[in-house]
Design a protein around this motif. Sequence first.
Motif, short mmCIF file in Angstrom:
data_model
loop_
_atom_site.label_atom_id
_atom_site.label_comp_id
_atom_site.label_asym_id
_atom_site.label_seq_id
_atom_site.Cartn_x
_atom_site.Cartn_y
_atom_site.Cartn_z
N TYR A 155 0.84 -1.21 0.00
CA TYR A 155 0.00 0.00 0.00
C TYR A 155 0.87 1.26 0.00
O TYR A 155 0.64 2.20 -0.77
CB TYR A 155 -0.93 -0.02 1.21
N ALA A 156 1.89 1.25 0.86
CA ALA A 156 2.75 2.44 1.01
C ALA A 156 3.52 2.73 -0.28
O ALA A 156 3.85 3.88 -0.57
CB ALA A 156 3.71 2.26 2.18
N ARG A 157 3.82 1.68 -1.02
CA ARG A 157 4.56 1.87 -2.27
C ARG A 157 3.70 2.46 -3.38
O ARG A 157 4.22 2.95 -4.37
CB ARG A 157 5.09 0.52 -2.77
N ASN A 158 2.38 2.37 -3.22
CA ASN A 158 1.48 2.77 -4.30
C ASN A 158 0.58 3.95 -4.00
O ASN A 158 -0.06 4.48 -4.92
CB ASN A 158 0.63 1.57 -4.72
N ARG A 159 0.50 4.36 -2.76
CA ARG A 159 -0.43 5.42 -2.39
C ARG A 159 0.27 6.78 -2.39
O ARG A 159 1.14 7.01 -1.55
CB ARG A 159 -0.98 5.12 -1.00
N PRO A 160 -0.12 7.69 -3.30
CA PRO A 160 0.47 9.02 -3.22
C PRO A 160 -0.28 9.86 -2.18
O PRO A 160 -1.50 9.78 -2.07
CB PRO A 160 0.25 9.60 -4.63
N GLN A 161 0.44 10.63 -1.41
CA GLN A 161 -0.19 11.51 -0.41
C GLN A 161 0.88 12.39 0.22
O GLN A 161 1.91 11.91 0.68
CB GLN A 161 -0.88 10.70 0.69
N GLY A 162 0.62 13.70 0.22
CA GLY A 162 1.52 14.63 0.90
C GLY A 162 2.74 14.97 0.07
O GLY A 162 2.93 14.49 -1.04
N ARG A 163 3.54 15.85 0.65
CA ARG A 163 4.70 16.41 -0.04
C ARG A 163 5.98 16.04 0.70
O ARG A 163 5.95 15.74 1.87
CB ARG A 163 4.59 17.94 -0.06
N PRO A 164 7.13 16.09 -0.02
CA PRO A 164 8.39 15.81 0.68
C PRO A 164 8.70 16.91 1.69
O PRO A 164 8.23 18.04 1.56
CB PRO A 164 9.43 15.79 -0.45
N MET A 165 9.50 16.57 2.70
CA MET A 165 9.90 17.51 3.73
C MET A 165 11.14 18.25 3.23
O MET A 165 12.18 17.63 3.00
CB MET A 165 10.20 16.70 5.00
N GLY A 166 11.02 19.56 3.00
CA GLY A 166 12.19 20.34 2.60
C GLY A 166 12.79 21.03 3.80
O GLY A 166 12.35 20.82 4.94
N ALA A 167 13.79 21.88 3.55
CA ALA A 167 14.46 22.56 4.66
C ALA A 167 13.47 23.45 5.40
O ALA A 167 13.56 23.65 6.61
CB ALA A 167 15.64 23.38 4.14
N GLY A 168 12.48 23.98 4.68
CA GLY A 168 11.52 24.87 5.32
C GLY A 168 10.20 24.21 5.63
O GLY A 168 9.20 24.87 5.83
N GLY A 169 10.16 22.88 5.67
CA GLY A 169 8.91 22.17 5.92
C GLY A 169 8.38 21.59 4.62
O GLY A 169 9.11 21.45 3.64
N LYS A 170 7.08 21.26 4.61
CA LYS A 170 6.46 20.69 3.42
C LYS A 170 6.48 21.72 2.29
O LYS A 170 6.20 22.89 2.52
CB LYS A 170 5.01 20.31 3.71
N ASP A 171 6.76 21.27 1.11
CA ASP A 171 6.83 22.18 -0.03
C ASP A 171 5.67 21.90 -0.98
O ASP A 171 5.66 20.92 -1.73
CB ASP A 171 8.18 21.98 -0.74
N ALA A 172 4.65 22.82 -0.95
CA ALA A 172 3.40 22.57 -1.68
C ALA A 172 3.56 22.65 -3.19
O ALA A 172 2.68 22.23 -3.92
CB ALA A 172 2.32 23.56 -1.23
N THR A 173 4.70 23.19 -3.65
CA THR A 173 4.88 23.29 -5.11
C THR A 173 5.39 21.97 -5.69
O THR A 173 5.36 21.76 -6.89
CB THR A 173 5.87 24.40 -5.48
N GLN A 174 5.89 21.10 -4.82
CA GLN A 174 6.39 19.81 -5.28
C GLN A 174 5.22 18.87 -5.59
O GLN A 174 4.16 19.00 -4.99
CB GLN A 174 7.25 19.15 -4.20
N PRO A 175 5.42 17.91 -6.50
CA PRO A 175 4.36 16.91 -6.71
C PRO A 175 4.23 16.01 -5.47
O PRO A 175 5.15 15.92 -4.65
CB PRO A 175 4.85 16.11 -7.92
N GLN A 176 3.07 15.35 -5.35
CA GLN A 176 2.85 14.41 -4.25
C GLN A 176 3.86 13.28 -4.30
O GLN A 176 4.32 12.90 -5.37
CB GLN A 176 1.44 13.83 -4.33
N VAL A 177 4.16 12.74 -3.13
CA VAL A 177 5.04 11.57 -3.08
C VAL A 177 4.22 10.36 -2.63
O VAL A 177 3.12 10.50 -2.10
CB VAL A 177 6.21 11.79 -2.10
N ARG A 178 4.77 9.18 -2.86
CA ARG A 178 4.13 7.99 -2.32
C ARG A 178 4.41 7.96 -0.81
O ARG A 178 5.47 8.40 -0.36
CB ARG A 178 4.70 6.74 -2.99
N ILE A 179 3.48 7.43 -0.03
CA ILE A 179 3.63 7.58 1.42
C ILE A 179 4.84 6.83 1.97
O ILE A 179 5.31 7.14 3.05
CB ILE A 179 2.34 7.19 2.20
#
Lengths: 608, 608
Positions: free
Chosen positions: A334-358
């Motif tokens: 499930y974790a390999r296939n479910r996209p949700q949320g953004r990667p953690m950047g230096a300043g926190g979550k970056d909303a401009t990035q595409p979603q990542v798999r959980i």
Amino acid sequence: MGLRATLDFLLYDWLQVEALNGRERFADHSRETFDAVLDTCERIARDKYAPFNRTVDTEEPRFDGEKVILPACTHAARLAYAESGMLSAAQDYAIGGMQLPYTLESAANSFFAAASVSIGSNMLTSGNASALMAHGSAMQKKVFALNEFNGRWAGTMCLSEPQAGSSLSDIATRATLDGEGAQTDALGPRYRLKGNKMWISAGDHELTENIVHLVLAKIPGPDGQPVPGVKGISLFIVPKQLVDSEGALTGERNDVALAGLNHKLGWRGTTNTLLNFGEGKYPVRGAAGAIGYLVGEPGRGLQCMFHMMNEARISIGMAATMLGLAGYYASLDYARNRPQGRPMGAGGKDATQPQVRIIEHADVKRMLLAQKSYGEGALALNLYCARLVDEQHTAGPQAADEARLLLEVLTPIAKSWPSEFCLEANSLAIQIHGGYGYTRDFQVEQYWRDNRLNMIHEGTHGIQAMDLLGRKVLMEKGRGLQLLVARIQASIQAAEAAPLLVVEAGALAAALRQALAATEAAWSTGQPGEALANAVPYMQALGHVVLAWMWLDVARAALRADAALPANAGRLAAARYFFRYELPKIGAWLEVVSRRDMTCALMDEAGF
Amino acid sequence: MGLRATLDFLLYDWLQVEALNGRERFADHSRETFDAVLDTCERIARDKYAPFNRTVDTEEPRFDGEKVILPACTHAARLAYAESGMLSAAQDYAIGGMQLPYTLESAANSFFAAASVSIGSNMLTSGNASALMAHGSAMQKKVFALNEFNGRWAGTMCLSEPQAGSSLSDIATRATLDGEGAQTDALGPRYRLKGNKMWISAGDHELTENIVHLVLAKIPGPDGQPVPGVKGISLFIVPKQLVDSEGALTGERNDVALAGLNHKLGWRGTTNTLLNFGEGKYPVRGAAGAIGYLVGEPGRGLQCMFHMMNEARISIGMAATMLGLAGYYASLDYARNRPQGRPMGAGGKDATQPQVRIIEHADVKRMLLAQKSYGEGALALNLYCARLVDEQHTAGPQAADEARLLLEVLTPIAKSWPSEFCLEANSLAIQIHGGYGYTRDFQVEQYWRDNRLNMIHEGTHGIQAMDLLGRKVLMEKGRGLQLLVARIQASIQAAEAAPLLVVEAGALAAALRQALAATEAAWSTGQPGEALANAVPYMQALGHVVLAWMWLDVARAALRADAALPANAGRLAAARYFFRYELPKIGAWLEVVSRRDMTCALMDEAGF
């Protein structure tokens, strides 16, 4: 890694089970024959078990007044299992067995537990037959055991009663000699039994033409009263359908009546029953009582039953483990296939990035790594114990005796630790699925429900803990514990030579010292009431120490193999996880043990 | 002690809620009026909720193609609740409310959660209406909020979507202005919504003549594209049945269609739905889309929704707590009545002694005391938070601001800690019941299933932990955490004066230092990826520190009252249990936080 790859690594790279082929009993075997058994079981589990795991959960056993109805898939799965020969895998060639090492039998059976833990109750049948091979007469072996091994009949163990669950000395089922000719019956001394048995798994069904119940009951003494305590307990074969000395059904139904099916939280593929023995529903041969044949000596029933207890408890530990791993694989997928949320950047979550798999989120990785460390660690422990069973049966006298004693100490842990921590793994598997994990559209919620049984049956957590701290670490002047310590220390020394494991080796050495000091402190006043007041925290702590030992040793095998392979890097990471996140937990558990904390034991009932 | 006695002690002896009557808003209230509310709710919960807890589990909601069918008891329970006035308990007299302190509302609602957590979804209705009172227009308050408070209509919150669960910035539901006159509609700017909403509790049913959905959706910008991130989210009222400005149904069904019911592990008394908005099943007024009315400013939808989030999260914590206590009471009752086993003598179990009730075994007492410490401790925390809500709303400016900030820090703990540890309590309740606990003949297995939801909904454990360590302990330059520390230190100082609590006071001081050092170490590199890699262990540890604080303070109140009373002796024992068995667990959790352990975060996916 999938289950097969993990089993292969643990069996061949770590436990080096091929070496068993050097022993006479296993001389005809080879890695090829072992693999063939694993292949067969993997295939049957995939085809006949896994697709029906939800079916047996939703189509619960029901009683139509005459028969217990089970879904067709249960019949098909049982047939495939019986035809595979696995019921007698460990038995002699002479009686149709495969003379397979117990380690391999155990590993091969793990596929079924992972695919659908409750469809089969085959362990009960082969365990029942094995007990008869050890304690039954030649005729009892031929008539009952062999017909269980060949899949014609099924078997049960009837210990508990409604008023006597954990406390077997209080069973009330009575057995009295069955009049004339009773002592000379070809099938064994013939008795009439009367009583009720509770929690009997596979206690009634139409999967086989007969069911061989092994029943604990008390024979009244000369004063007509039952002997108090466990000394009064004897063991009886009570077949559902009476048979002759050729094993043919006589057409007489014995007086064993289904009094009720238990409706359970999980593990629903197996019937669980209340059985009435000799209450008159099926009167037989003109007298009252169910007909039963004494096995072994009167008064030695519990010893006969305990013959199969270590293996039964390891099997429970294995079932808990496989449910844990099944949830791990499901949530990994499930974790390999479910996209949700953004990667953690230096300043926190970056909303401009595409979603990542959980699986890319640190906390999801944490939950996966925890499951892996619980499940694969528990699998290592259960296979290690299975390997000790083979040592006990086929090694030289000293090694066999050591294996016996080590098993005494390790069995309560091999049963209880997976029951507790692989249940926690299943909860993490639900958590990774989020809301979907809470629906019945995914399997993880069923794994969690199925697994909750394992802390209860075959001796509760509390019983295992009393057994461990109250009996096993003390027996034979503590020699079992000393043997365990010596083995752990040998692993520590071997690991100290590996730069990648030197920190973990040191941590395990310290943890072992802590656990031993706590064992001593617990018993320092010689008062069982004080020593055992915290038996469960003690078992949790010693369990974690043993699991850390397993991981240290498995990690060493991974380094020996090829640390750069992703699978081995993963094993090293799981070992590191266990040492960093889990082993430090023993501090809190051992603190109360060492202090002989009586907060709970002395709690006044009125204050609850 | 039963629930009422525990509530009375916590409310009056510990939190001294009677003092609230000194405030203008609550001036008409007294202990008598508070007690009357508690009495009423206790009675309705006993008569209309408790007897049907199993019914709503087995008679799951089903959809006949037109309507959602719920058992009759659900209708009766809802009616009784609505008639009690509890839906508007905290509202002004002017709109028919009781002006009850939130602390009392929360305490009174706890009876329903303990009796049957899933029959009612009243919290959603009053929460929905409260959000409208804060952000809606005068007409929206009159038409929608008031008809929810008076029980005529029910309410929902529609946030998640199938592809956007925890990640609300990714919602895809769109809202566009509904042509002519849209900006001047009496009910608010009128839009057409199109999209799918998932996990909507009470999303469809026939309990009320109408359902007021509060829906998050995005209004496309001038370029026709939705604004990315949470800034683009607006809030809309989407009634199931359209209404006029007098609140009368117009007879037009809005285009909100039930697309599916989720089949859950537990919490089955409440429907959980997938809803389609504007997909054309119920075309309305000749255009496409479901009709919705904007609430507040465009782009401020999440802020409006978060208005009710603290209270919603405290309610979840309270639900988890009450399930924990329900299991505690059930297993206490069982342990008091079930005979099994013998007392532990100097030489071990004595078979000549009569059987004892299992409450006399140390390990059963341990499992009961653990449940008591989890359940009553969590109840204290949730009531403490509820009291802060009252401070925030009715105290002077400085105290109100402090309460607001403390709530920010405590809410993730008040939500997550009971979800995790009262679930563990439910598992112990099953364990005490042995095999019986694994059957559906007893309630404990249902409590355990119901409770598993609470770590998932209203923000998962992982989300709460990121909120706590990533936002709440940092916000306003750490002033919230400082306020919490000051309050804990004040309790420590007060307890140091009590000889019976001086050890615990010292232990809490040390634990607090440890937690603060870990907070600092986590953020010492300024890298969110490192700080938050172990956010969940951090939350578990800070949660245990907060619970230890609760228990220290409750114990002090018990000493102040009368330490010799069994109930107060029991509270002191539970406090002692928590300090001895639980608080030491923070060591293992904080170790990985302090080290900024990256074992999990850096795990290579290929190694799983």
